[in-house]
Design an enzyme around this catalytic site. Structure first.
Site, mmCIF file in Angstrom:
data_model
loop_
_atom_site.group_PDB
_atom_site.id
_atom_site.type_symbol
_atom_site.label_atom_id
_atom_site.label_comp_id
_atom_site.label_asym_id
_atom_site.label_seq_id
_atom_site.Cartn_x
_atom_site.Cartn_y
_atom_site.Cartn_z
ATOM 1 N N ARG A 166 -18.369 15.140 -44.841
ATOM 2 C CA ARG A 166 -17.028 14.952 -44.367
ATOM 3 C C ARG A 166 -16.615 15.478 -42.994
ATOM 4 O O ARG A 166 -15.467 16.212 -42.619
ATOM 5 C CB ARG A 166 -16.040 15.471 -45.272
ATOM 6 N N SER A 239 -8.319 11.962 -51.524
ATOM 7 C CA SER A 239 -8.819 13.357 -51.842
ATOM 8 C C SER A 239 -8.069 14.120 -50.809
ATOM 9 O O SER A 239 -8.495 14.128 -49.348
ATOM 10 C CB SER A 239 -10.570 13.509 -51.463
ATOM 11 N N GLU A 335 -8.647 18.280 -46.760
ATOM 12 C CA GLU A 335 -9.549 17.216 -45.765
ATOM 13 C C GLU A 335 -8.668 16.294 -44.631
ATOM 14 O O GLU A 335 -9.243 16.015 -43.582
ATOM 15 C CB GLU A 335 -10.055 16.219 -47.041
HETATM 16 P P1 FAD Z 1 -6.299 8.150 -39.376
HETATM 17 O O1 FAD Z 1 -5.691 8.792 -40.527
HETATM 18 O O2 FAD Z 1 -5.314 7.266 -38.495
HETATM 19 O O3 FAD Z 1 -6.980 9.116 -38.479
HETATM 20 C C1 FAD Z 1 -7.764 10.286 -39.039
HETATM 21 C C2 FAD Z 1 -8.416 11.142 -37.747
HETATM 22 O O4 FAD Z 1 -8.973 10.151 -37.049
HETATM 23 C C3 FAD Z 1 -7.100 11.864 -37.008
HETATM 24 O O5 FAD Z 1 -7.506 12.980 -36.585
HETATM 25 C C4 FAD Z 1 -6.849 10.856 -35.860
HETATM 26 O O6 FAD Z 1 -6.512 11.442 -34.444
HETATM 27 C C5 FAD Z 1 -8.531 10.433 -35.486
HETATM 28 N N1 FAD Z 1 -8.983 9.022 -35.157
HETATM 29 C C6 FAD Z 1 -8.254 7.819 -35.804
HETATM 30 N N2 FAD Z 1 -8.875 6.872 -34.989
HETATM 31 C C7 FAD Z 1 -9.642 7.425 -33.880
HETATM 32 C C8 FAD Z 1 -10.426 6.841 -32.962
HETATM 33 N N3 FAD Z 1 -10.402 5.498 -32.525
HETATM 34 N N4 FAD Z 1 -10.973 7.724 -31.990
HETATM 35 C C9 FAD Z 1 -11.030 9.008 -32.219
HETATM 36 N N5 FAD Z 1 -10.143 9.573 -33.221
HETATM 37 C C10 FAD Z 1 -9.594 8.911 -34.076
HETATM 38 N N6 FAD Z 1 -12.422 8.816 -47.081
HETATM 39 C C11 FAD Z 1 -13.707 8.954 -47.257
HETATM 40 O O7 FAD Z 1 -14.487 9.511 -46.666
HETATM 41 N N7 FAD Z 1 -14.256 8.298 -48.646
HETATM 42 C C12 FAD Z 1 -13.380 7.809 -49.441
HETATM 43 O O8 FAD Z 1 -13.843 7.115 -50.369
HETATM 44 C C13 FAD Z 1 -11.855 7.659 -49.209
HETATM 45 N N8 FAD Z 1 -10.781 7.066 -50.101
HETATM 46 C C14 FAD Z 1 -9.982 6.992 -49.472
HETATM 47 C C15 FAD Z 1 -8.916 6.547 -50.646
HETATM 48 C C16 FAD Z 1 -7.487 6.549 -50.323
HETATM 49 C C17 FAD Z 1 -6.560 5.945 -51.420
HETATM 50 C C18 FAD Z 1 -6.798 6.993 -49.064
HETATM 51 C C19 FAD Z 1 -5.536 6.827 -48.852
HETATM 52 C C20 FAD Z 1 -7.541 7.548 -48.191
HETATM 53 C C21 FAD Z 1 -9.247 7.797 -48.276
HETATM 54 N N9 FAD Z 1 -10.166 8.339 -47.791
HETATM 55 C C22 FAD Z 1 -11.511 8.248 -48.003
HETATM 56 C C23 FAD Z 1 -9.512 8.879 -46.237
HETATM 57 C C24 FAD Z 1 -9.657 7.782 -45.110
HETATM 58 O O9 FAD Z 1 -9.219 6.649 -45.611
HETATM 59 C C25 FAD Z 1 -10.820 7.985 -44.332
HETATM 60 O O10 FAD Z 1 -10.847 9.305 -43.664
HETATM 61 C C26 FAD Z 1 -10.406 7.009 -42.943
HETATM 62 O O11 FAD Z 1 -11.586 6.908 -42.322
HETATM 63 C C27 FAD Z 1 -9.333 7.471 -42.296
HETATM 64 O O12 FAD Z 1 -9.168 6.228 -41.035
HETATM 65 P P2 FAD Z 1 -7.920 5.988 -40.433
HETATM 66 O O13 FAD Z 1 -8.183 5.001 -39.500
HETATM 67 O O14 FAD Z 1 -6.651 5.857 -41.562
HETATM 68 O O15 FAD Z 1 -7.712 7.484 -39.640
HETATM 69 P P1 NAP Z 2 -15.859 11.340 -59.488
HETATM 70 O O1 NAP Z 2 -17.000 10.031 -59.564
HETATM 71 O O2 NAP Z 2 -15.203 11.484 -60.423
HETATM 72 O O3 NAP Z 2 -16.899 12.615 -59.119
HETATM 73 C C1 NAP Z 2 -16.318 13.804 -58.833
HETATM 74 C C2 NAP Z 2 -16.883 14.263 -57.626
HETATM 75 O O4 NAP Z 2 -18.214 14.824 -58.030
HETATM 76 C C3 NAP Z 2 -16.957 13.512 -56.494
HETATM 77 O O5 NAP Z 2 -16.050 14.035 -55.570
HETATM 78 C C4 NAP Z 2 -18.380 13.805 -56.168
HETATM 79 O O6 NAP Z 2 -18.524 14.163 -54.774
HETATM 80 C C5 NAP Z 2 -19.157 14.272 -57.125
HETATM 81 N N1 NAP Z 2 -20.349 13.463 -57.707
HETATM 82 C C6 NAP Z 2 -20.163 12.797 -58.532
HETATM 83 N N2 NAP Z 2 -21.430 12.240 -59.019
HETATM 84 C C7 NAP Z 2 -22.143 12.820 -58.088
HETATM 85 C C8 NAP Z 2 -23.551 12.892 -57.838
HETATM 86 N N3 NAP Z 2 -24.460 12.002 -58.718
HETATM 87 N N4 NAP Z 2 -24.150 13.516 -57.116
HETATM 88 C C9 NAP Z 2 -23.383 14.502 -56.301
HETATM 89 N N5 NAP Z 2 -22.119 14.498 -56.400
HETATM 90 C C10 NAP Z 2 -21.339 13.753 -57.328
HETATM 91 O O7 NAP Z 2 -15.084 11.051 -57.918
HETATM 92 P P2 NAP Z 2 -13.996 10.100 -57.677
HETATM 93 O O8 NAP Z 2 -12.858 10.942 -57.262
HETATM 94 O O9 NAP Z 2 -13.774 8.938 -58.665
HETATM 95 O O10 NAP Z 2 -14.597 9.313 -56.289
HETATM 96 C C11 NAP Z 2 -15.723 8.597 -56.445
HETATM 97 C C12 NAP Z 2 -16.194 8.695 -54.874
HETATM 98 O O11 NAP Z 2 -15.312 8.013 -53.714
HETATM 99 C C13 NAP Z 2 -16.840 10.021 -54.345
HETATM 100 O O12 NAP Z 2 -17.842 9.727 -53.631
HETATM 101 C C14 NAP Z 2 -15.613 10.447 -53.486
HETATM 102 O O13 NAP Z 2 -16.065 11.192 -52.443
HETATM 103 C C15 NAP Z 2 -15.071 9.189 -53.040
HETATM 104 N N6 NAP Z 2 -13.663 9.150 -52.752
HETATM 105 C C16 NAP Z 2 -13.104 9.873 -51.673
HETATM 106 C C17 NAP Z 2 -11.915 9.852 -51.109
HETATM 107 C C18 NAP Z 2 -11.499 10.927 -49.750
HETATM 108 O O14 NAP Z 2 -10.528 10.726 -49.650
HETATM 109 N N7 NAP Z 2 -12.184 11.439 -49.349
HETATM 110 C C19 NAP Z 2 -10.869 9.275 -51.898
HETATM 111 C C20 NAP Z 2 -11.398 8.829 -53.118
HETATM 112 C C21 NAP Z 2 -12.767 8.681 -53.589
HETATM 113 P P3 NAP Z 2 -18.448 13.402 -53.229
HETATM 114 O O15 NAP Z 2 -16.927 13.583 -53.138
HETATM 115 O O16 NAP Z 2 -19.112 14.701 -52.707
HETATM 116 O O17 NAP Z 2 -19.054 12.129 -53.311
#
Ligand code: FAD
Ligand code: NAP
Length: 339
Positions: A166, A239, A335
């Site tokens: 991340r 998250s 995050e």
């Molecule tokens: P924004 O929120 O608009 O911006 C995020 C940051 O990036 C800000 O600092 C902004 O200034 C910068 N930025 C945006 N665009 C640019 C650009 N073109 N150049 C330079 N900087 C820029 N994240 C995960 O990693 N895994 C997931 O599974 C995941 N699941 C999610 C589920 C939900 C329901 C939600 C709401 C969020 C989730 N996220 C997840 C977080 C998010 O969706 C991601 O981080 C996504 O990539 C953010 O994109 P955005 O365009 O909305 O960025």
């Molecule tokens: P989950 O499956 O309930 O698992 C809980 C956490 O344990 C996850 O966050 C994941 O870490 C870790 N995990 C699960 N299985 C694993 C494995 N086999 N090896 C290593 N780590 C493991 O998680 P969840 O909340 O439903 O999310 C599912 C996936 O979507 C995850 O990868 C999560 O990161 C991603 N997600 C991200 C966001 C976001 O905003 N960043 C939002 C929703 C979902 P990791 O997070 O490191 O993968």
């Protein structure tokens, strides 16, 4: 100010928490020229710039005294295809999940585990988005970014982006790089990653033993829809905390008191703890303070029940951080990007 800019624009539709703060100025960029023009105008008028995509990783705690520049550039293209490995390029403003669906429709595998993540292609490298055992670094080949300090274009390869859990070079230097387009290496032959969470089980329940990339994507979409609140219905930024990576001795110490500790060994010997599990054990699941709350199904997700302010959500997050530190000795890192 520039004629293209709107003034005092509510950012409520532009952040998935649904927080109602205002941007002093707001504009959209559909191509490189519009990006350059907006940055030049901002420099001329001495106005700071906040670049956004889909606003799904933002926590806005006050009116934004800046030009909010929303990336709206579109374009998907295949750059090279040797019959097996295919290089695709997407413009920064492309919405992420439709891009994933487009790649699957081309018969290309690689992005299926990253299905249904909100936001844009341009923001994806910022935190090296990841889900279900895949991160964009696994399929990344390069990106083009504008150096906001010099106005020059720069091509980054995988190593140059310094991707980590991340995290990336771009997240470490906020405001320096504006990502314009990103390139991925996808494949006509799928290498399945099913051993994460309930993916394999979901597929086997459907009687699928040899899944296609589309099958994997569909399974992940259905799992995500069950577990995660849809920002259209309930404001959230996914998250709220990163999963903390801690020394193995600390994980062992916590396990003495909490035998059910969810922890995953890392290559360097440390342990990644499930932050959601820690928060749930500490009793925060479903907790609500006014309109700011912890989701009732997924403790890692903070939600806005309607009128929560960014400050209220931030205060709730800080209380959770303090409690987790006291109970477990673990520091939770936020995050979303705080403004
Ligand atoms: P924004 O929120 O608009 O911006 C995020 C940051 O990036 C800000 O600092 C902004 O200034 C910068 N930025 C945006 N665009 C640019 C650009 N073109 N150049 C330079 N900087 C820029 N994240 C995960 O990693 N895994 C997931 O599974 C995941 N699941 C999610 C589920 C939900 C329901 C939600 C709401 C969020 C989730 N996220 C997840 C977080 C998010 O969706 C991601 O981080 C996504 O990539 C953010 O994109 P955005 O365009 O909305 O960025
Ligand atoms: P989950 O499956 O309930 O698992 C809980 C956490 O344990 C996850 O966050 C994941 O870490 C870790 N995990 C699960 N299985 C694993 C494995 N086999 N090896 C290593 N780590 C493991 O998680 P969840 O909340 O439903 O999310 C599912 C996936 O979507 C995850 O990868 C999560 O990161 C991603 N997600 C991200 C966001 C976001 O905003 N960043 C939002 C929703 C979902 P990791 O997070 O490191 O993968």
């Amino acid at each position: 100010m520039s004629a293209q800019w709107q003034e005092q624009v509510s950012l409520k539709p532009y952040n998935t928490f649904g927080i109602d703060v205002r941007a002093r100025y707001f504009t959209e960029a559909h191509n490189d020229d519009e990006v350059r023009q907006a940055l030049a105008d901002a420099r001329q008028h001495d106005v700071p710039v906040l670049v956004i995509g889909g606003g799904s990783n933002l926590l806005l705690t006050a009116d934004v005294q800046a030009l909010v520049l929303r990336m709206a550039s579109r374009g998907l293209r295949i750059l090279a295809d040797d019959g097996r490995r295919v290089i695709v390029e997407a413009e920064a403003g492309e919405p992420w999940h439709p891009f994933v669906q487009w790649s699957l429709a081309q018969g290309l595998a690689g992005l299926e585990n990253l299905s249904l993540i909100p936001g844009t292609v341009g923001a994806a490298p910022m935190q090296n988005i990841g889900a279900y055992g895949v991160e964009i670094k696994d399929v990344f080949v390069g990106l083009t970014a504008l150096d906001r300090e010099t106005g020059e274009l720069h091509d980054f390869d995988l190593e140059g982006c310094q991707f980590a859990y991340r995290d990336s070079l771009f997240k470490q230097h906020p405001g320096r790089w504006l990502i314009l387009r990103v390139r991925f290496a996808l494949s006509r032959v799928m290498q399945a990653h099913l051993d994460y969470g309930p993916v394999r089980q979901r597929l086997s329940e459907q009687g699928i033993s040899q899944p296609t990339a589309q099958n994997v994507s569909d399974a992940i979409c259905s799992i995500r829809r069950e577990k995660l609140p849809d920002p259209v219905e309930l404001g959230n930024a996914g998250s709220f905390f990163k999963n903390p990576v801690v020394a193995a001795v600390l994980a062992d110490k916590i396990r003495l008191q909490y035998p059910g500790l969810v922890a995953y060994p890392q290559a360097d010997g440390q342990m990644k703890l499930a932050a959601g599990w820690l928060i749930e054990q500490a009793g925060w699941k479903g907790h609500r303070e006014g309109d700011a709350g912890v989701h009732r199904l997924q403790s890692l997700v903070l939600v806005n029940y309607g009128q929560a302010t960014g400050l209220q959500l931030h205060q709730l997050a800080q209380k959770i951080q303090a409690d987790i530190l006291e109970r477990f000795g673990v520091r939770l890192e936020m995050e979303p990007n705080l403004y």
